[in-house]
Design an enzyme around this catalytic site. Structure first.
Site, PDB file in Angstrom:
ATOM      1  N   GLY A  36      54.729  39.824  49.517  1.00 46.62           N
ATOM      2  CA  GLY A  36      53.301  39.546  49.458  1.00 46.62           C
ATOM      3  C   GLY A  36      52.896  38.213  50.035  1.00 46.62           C
ATOM      4  N   THR A  81      52.895  47.068  50.407  1.00 52.20           N
ATOM      5  CA  THR A  81      53.892  46.633  49.432  1.00 52.20           C
ATOM      6  C   THR A  81      54.959  45.829  50.155  1.00 52.20           C
ATOM      7  OG1 THR A  81      55.424  47.390  47.713  1.00 52.20           O
ATOM      8  CG2 THR A  81      55.245  48.763  49.673  1.00 52.20           C
ATOM      9  N   GLY A  82      55.578  44.916  49.441  1.00 52.62           N
ATOM     10  CA  GLY A  82      56.651  44.138  50.056  1.00 52.62           C
ATOM     11  C   GLY A  82      56.542  42.670  49.732  1.00 52.62           C
ATOM     12  N   THR A 105      55.882  47.154  42.531  1.00 52.52           N
ATOM     13  CA  THR A 105      54.452  47.329  42.806  1.00 52.52           C
ATOM     14  C   THR A 105      54.132  48.782  43.096  1.00 52.52           C
ATOM     15  OG1 THR A 105      54.353  45.171  43.833  1.00 52.52           O
ATOM     16  CG2 THR A 105      52.545  46.675  44.327  1.00 52.52           C
ATOM     17  N   GLY A 160      50.375  37.248  44.207  1.00 47.99           N
ATOM     18  CA  GLY A 160      50.778  37.880  45.461  1.00 47.99           C
ATOM     19  C   GLY A 160      49.613  38.543  46.173  1.00 47.99           C
ATOM     20  N   ARG A 176      51.690  31.624  40.723  1.00 54.15           N
ATOM     21  CA  ARG A 176      51.679  32.359  41.990  1.00 54.15           C
ATOM     22  C   ARG A 176      51.039  33.746  41.821  1.00 54.15           C
ATOM     23  NH1 ARG A 176      54.010  37.462  44.052  1.00 54.15           N
ATOM     24  NH2 ARG A 176      54.581  37.110  46.213  1.00 54.15           N
TER      25      ARG A 176
END
Lengths: 183, 139
Positions: B55, B52-53, B1, B31, B29
């Site tokens: 989600g 970020t990470g 991302t 995020g 899905r």
């Protein structure tokens, strides 16, 4: 020290930063800079976490999410689960500029994109095919299911709801998401 | 991302995100990246943030919106980022995630959540001083 203009982005994606800066430097708007900067990452498939050919879903398909927000007007354009269109951030901007909506998703978002002139093309790559094949060969591990039958920890789907008692303490499997696999 | 914030000379602020999401996700899905206030948020009267990470967890806390509101209250960008991470950690102590914050004057900062295999977060900055890769230690 605070200085303007400023470009800042997550992760060490230098080309994206530079592209955004160059866009500003050549007279572009902040909106243009964010679109071009993120587009650069989509083109380069930054870390495999941006753009086509990465992060295949359980069916092996790559889909894209993107969003752009104008802090002056609080206008937003976003796409989720976008299929077959590589330029996700540009489609997000098109949602903002050519609709009164904020978020379009899935197949309908792709049709919107095509109507706005974006090319429809396959988002799979040899890399995404390989990642998916390896996952299948490992009995679909890891995955994001819980409280289903058969057990998602040992079997592939299709899954059904597990009846009876199941753990309500189950939390997100931390090992699934890391620096190479994230939003 | 990628999450990006741009502030031009006239102090117009724009934020954006782009991602292909989580590998092996359940089809359908989505995020946090395309969710306003989660993946990113921008308000030219206060600042902007981008996350970020993980989600699925981060989107539950609207971290980007929260960070911008902290900056609106006068908090420094780094502090705003840290407070957002700390808030999520109260519920998910070892979640994987990071956030970048910038205020309307061009001040910036970042914070990340320490978890196995993730002790530092790298991000990019370009301003009139030049371009640089910066690193923060996770909390």
């Amino acid at each position: 020290a605070a200085q303007l203009p400023l470009v800042i982005n997550t992760w060490p994606f230098k080309d994206a930063t530079q592209r955004a800066w160059d866009t500003l430097h050549s007279g572009g708007l902040a909106l243009d800079a964010v679109e071009k900067g993120c587009s650069q990452c989509e083109f380069e498939q930054c870390d495999g976490t941006v753009g086509y050919g990465g992060s295949p879903d359980e069916h092996g398909e790559t889909t894209l999410d993107a969003m752009i927000m104008n802090g002056n007007t609080i206008e937003v354009g976003a796409v989720g689960n976008l299929r077959r269109i590589k330029s996700a951030i540009s489609v997000a901007r098109a949602v903002m500029e050519h609709s009164s909506h904020s978020l379009l998703v899935g197949e309908s978002a792709s049709i919107f994109a095509q109507n706005m002139g974006f090319l429809s093309e396959d988002l799979t790559s040899n890399t995404s095919l390989s990642i998916h094949a390896e996952w299948l060969s490992k009995k679909c591990q890891p995955n994001y299911w819980k409280n289903v039958f058969p057990s998602a920890k040992t079997s592939c789907g299709p899954y059904k709801r597990k009846e009876g008692q199941w753990s309500k303490r189950h939390r997100m499997p931390a090992h699934v998401v890391d620096v190479h696999n994230h939003d | 991302t990628i999450g990006m914030i741009v502030i031009d000379k006239s102090r117009s602020i724009v934020a954006g995100t782009s991602t292909n999401g989580a590998t092996h996700k359940i089809p359908g899905r989505v995020g946090d990246s395309p969710i306003v206030g989660a993946g990113a948020y921008a308000d030219s009267t206060a600042g902007a943030a981008a996350a970020t990470g993980m989600g699925d967890i981060m989107m539950r806390f609207l971290p980007s919106y929260q960070a911008v509101e902290y900056m609106r209250l006068g908090m420094e960008p780094t502090t705003a980022c840290q407070k957002v991470i700390a808030r999520i950690q109260k519920y998910y102590p070892k979640f994987f995630g990071a956030i970048i914050c910038a205020n309307r004057t061009g001040g910036y900062g970042a914070a990340c959540s320490k978890c196995p295999g993730f002790n530092q977060f790298h991000f990019m900055v370009h301003n009139p001083s030049g371009t640089s890769e910066q690193i923060v230690d996770c909390i």
